[in-house]
Scaffold this motif. Structure first.
Motif, PDB file in Angstrom:
ATOM      1  N   MET A  80      -6.573   3.069   4.321  1.00 57.85           N
ATOM      2  CA  MET A  80      -5.947   3.303   3.029  1.00 57.85           C
ATOM      3  C   MET A  80      -4.590   2.605   2.933  1.00 57.85           C
ATOM      4  SD  MET A  80      -8.182   4.785   1.325  1.00 57.85           S
ATOM      5  CE  MET A  80      -7.252   5.151  -0.136  1.00 57.85           C
ATOM      6  N   LYS A  81      -3.868   2.538   4.048  1.00 53.52           N
ATOM      7  CA  LYS A  81      -2.588   1.827   4.061  1.00 53.52           C
ATOM      8  C   LYS A  81      -2.806   0.351   3.769  1.00 53.52           C
ATOM      9  CE  LYS A  81       1.491   1.247   6.976  1.00 53.52           C
ATOM     10  NZ  LYS A  81       2.087   1.544   8.287  1.00 53.52           N
ATOM     11  N   GLU A  82      -3.824  -0.226   4.371  1.00 50.26           N
ATOM     12  CA  GLU A  82      -4.144  -1.632   4.137  1.00 50.26           C
ATOM     13  C   GLU A  82      -4.568  -1.854   2.683  1.00 50.26           C
ATOM     14  OE1 GLU A  82      -4.349  -5.586   5.039  1.00 50.26           O
ATOM     15  OE2 GLU A  82      -3.651  -3.992   6.364  1.00 50.26           O
ATOM     16  N   LYS A  83      -5.400  -0.962   2.174  1.00 50.79           N
ATOM     17  CA  LYS A  83      -5.829  -1.082   0.770  1.00 50.79           C
ATOM     18  C   LYS A  83      -4.635  -0.914  -0.161  1.00 50.79           C
ATOM     19  CE  LYS A  83     -10.622   0.207   1.257  1.00 50.79           C
ATOM     20  NZ  LYS A  83     -11.696   0.136   0.316  1.00 50.79           N
ATOM     21  N   GLY A  84      -3.727  -0.007   0.169  1.00 45.53           N
ATOM     22  CA  GLY A  84      -2.532   0.200  -0.643  1.00 45.53           C
ATOM     23  C   GLY A  84      -1.683  -1.055  -0.730  1.00 45.53           C
ATOM     24  N   LYS A  85      -1.575  -1.765   0.386  1.00 41.17           N
ATOM     25  CA  LYS A  85      -0.832  -3.032   0.369  1.00 41.17           C
ATOM     26  C   LYS A  85      -1.482  -4.020  -0.586  1.00 41.17           C
ATOM     27  CE  LYS A  85       0.984  -2.834   5.081  1.00 41.17           C
ATOM     28  NZ  LYS A  85       0.926  -3.452   6.420  1.00 41.17           N
ATOM     29  N   HIS A  86      -2.811  -4.107  -0.537  1.00 36.46           N
ATOM     30  CA  HIS A  86      -3.508  -5.031  -1.435  1.00 36.46           C
ATOM     31  C   HIS A  86      -3.348  -4.617  -2.898  1.00 36.46           C
ATOM     32  CE1 HIS A  86      -5.329  -7.618   1.540  1.00 36.46           C
ATOM     33  NE2 HIS A  86      -5.735  -6.558   2.228  1.00 36.46           N
ATOM     34  N   TYR A  87      -3.453  -3.292  -3.159  1.00 42.45           N
ATOM     35  CA  TYR A  87      -3.260  -2.817  -4.524  1.00 42.45           C
ATOM     36  C   TYR A  87      -1.837  -3.129  -5.008  1.00 42.45           C
ATOM     37  CZ  TYR A  87      -7.644  -0.254  -5.093  1.00 42.45           C
ATOM     38  OH  TYR A  87      -8.958   0.084  -5.240  1.00 42.45           O
ATOM     39  N   LYS A 121       0.196  -5.575  -3.982  1.00 41.88           N
ATOM     40  CA  LYS A 121       0.329  -7.005  -4.241  1.00 41.88           C
ATOM     41  C   LYS A 121      -0.405  -7.394  -5.521  1.00 41.88           C
ATOM     42  CE  LYS A 121       0.899  -8.452   0.558  1.00 41.88           C
ATOM     43  NZ  LYS A 121       0.286  -9.164   1.700  1.00 41.88           N
ATOM     44  N   GLY A 122      -1.605  -6.841  -5.693  1.00 43.43           N
ATOM     45  CA  GLY A 122      -2.378  -7.137  -6.899  1.00 43.43           C
ATOM     46  C   GLY A 122      -1.662  -6.657  -8.151  1.00 43.43           C
ATOM     47  N   GLY A 123      -1.086  -5.459  -8.080  1.00 39.66           N
ATOM     48  CA  GLY A 123      -0.337  -4.927  -9.226  1.00 39.66           C
ATOM     49  C   GLY A 123       0.867  -5.791  -9.557  1.00 39.66           C
ATOM     50  N   GLY A 124       1.562  -6.240  -8.524  1.00 34.90           N
ATOM     51  CA  GLY A 124       2.702  -7.124  -8.739  1.00 34.90           C
ATOM     52  C   GLY A 124       2.286  -8.439  -9.381  1.00 34.90           C
ATOM     53  N   LEU A 125       1.163  -8.985  -8.909  1.00 35.40           N
ATOM     54  CA  LEU A 125       0.676 -10.238  -9.494  1.00 35.40           C
ATOM     55  C   LEU A 125       0.236 -10.041 -10.945  1.00 35.40           C
ATOM     56  CD1 LEU A 125      -1.258 -11.685  -6.438  1.00 35.40           C
ATOM     57  CD2 LEU A 125       0.824 -12.593  -7.473  1.00 35.40           C
ATOM     58  N   PHE A 126      -0.414  -8.896 -11.243  1.00 35.52           N
ATOM     59  CA  PHE A 126      -0.777  -8.611 -12.628  1.00 35.52           C
ATOM     60  C   PHE A 126       0.468  -8.477 -13.502  1.00 35.52           C
ATOM     61  CE2 PHE A 126      -5.142  -6.998 -11.442  1.00 35.52           C
ATOM     62  CZ  PHE A 126      -5.822  -7.923 -12.221  1.00 35.52           C
ATOM     63  N   GLY A 127       1.485  -7.814 -12.980  1.00 35.67           N
ATOM     64  CA  GLY A 127       2.738  -7.679 -13.723  1.00 35.67           C
ATOM     65  C   GLY A 127       3.370  -9.038 -13.997  1.00 35.67           C
ATOM     66  N   GLY A 128       3.391  -9.885 -12.963  1.00 34.94           N
ATOM     67  CA  GLY A 128       3.921 -11.240 -13.146  1.00 34.94           C
ATOM     68  C   GLY A 128       3.115 -12.027 -14.156  1.00 34.94           C
TER      69      GLY A 128
END
Length: 148
Positions: free
Chosen positions: A52-59, A61-68
């Motif tokens: 879950m920690k690994e998935k959280g990191k991906h989420y 990063k993905g959220g940050g990229l969507f925001g950008g």
């Protein structure tokens, strides 16, 4: 038939049963199985936590990229508006071109707001009314059957 005395719980006198489960008493086997099960559950929990920690990191990063992407898309939309104003400024004065684009964007915003208000009013109140009615009916049915 083998007689078992109160001082020797097992027929062979060793304090351990020699049949069925090997050389260890059932209590020790249950205790070991319990410990192994506990270790297994803890290991699985550590694995789930790491996953879950690994998935959280991906989420994240993905959220940050969507925001950008949203920010850059908003800037592109602003550039498009400026382009439309500049294109209209060729045959018209700049102030008239900006006014036309501003009015058009205001009309689009008003239509979207009215449509959004209609959708929100359809969802109000924010309670699951059918479920509440169903639960009330179930409770009434249970009360009625309890009276019988």
């Amino acid at each position: 038939m083998i007689a078992v005395s109160s001082t020797q719980p097992y027929p062979n006198g060793s304090g351990r049963s020699t049949h069925g489960f090997g050389e260890e008493p059932v209590g020790e086997l249950v205790q070991r199985a319990s410990q192994q099960l506990t270790e297994l559950v803890r290991g699985e929990m550590r694995l789930a936590q790491a996953e879950m920690k690994e998935k959280g990191k991906h989420y994240g990063k993905g959220g940050g990229l969507f925001g950008g992407a949203g920010l850059v898309g908003f800037l592109a939309l602003q550039a498009l508006v400026a382009t439309v104003i500049a294109a209209l400024a060729v045959p018209l004065p700049v102030w008239a071109a900006a006014l036309i684009v501003t009015v058009a964007l205001g009309v689009i915003a008003a239509v979207m707001a009215i449509s959004g208000k209609k959708h929100v009013s359809r969802a109000a109140p924010p309670a699951p009314e059918r479920t509440i009615d169903s639960v009330r009916a179930d409770v009434a049915e249970i009360k009625e059957s309890a009276k019988r």
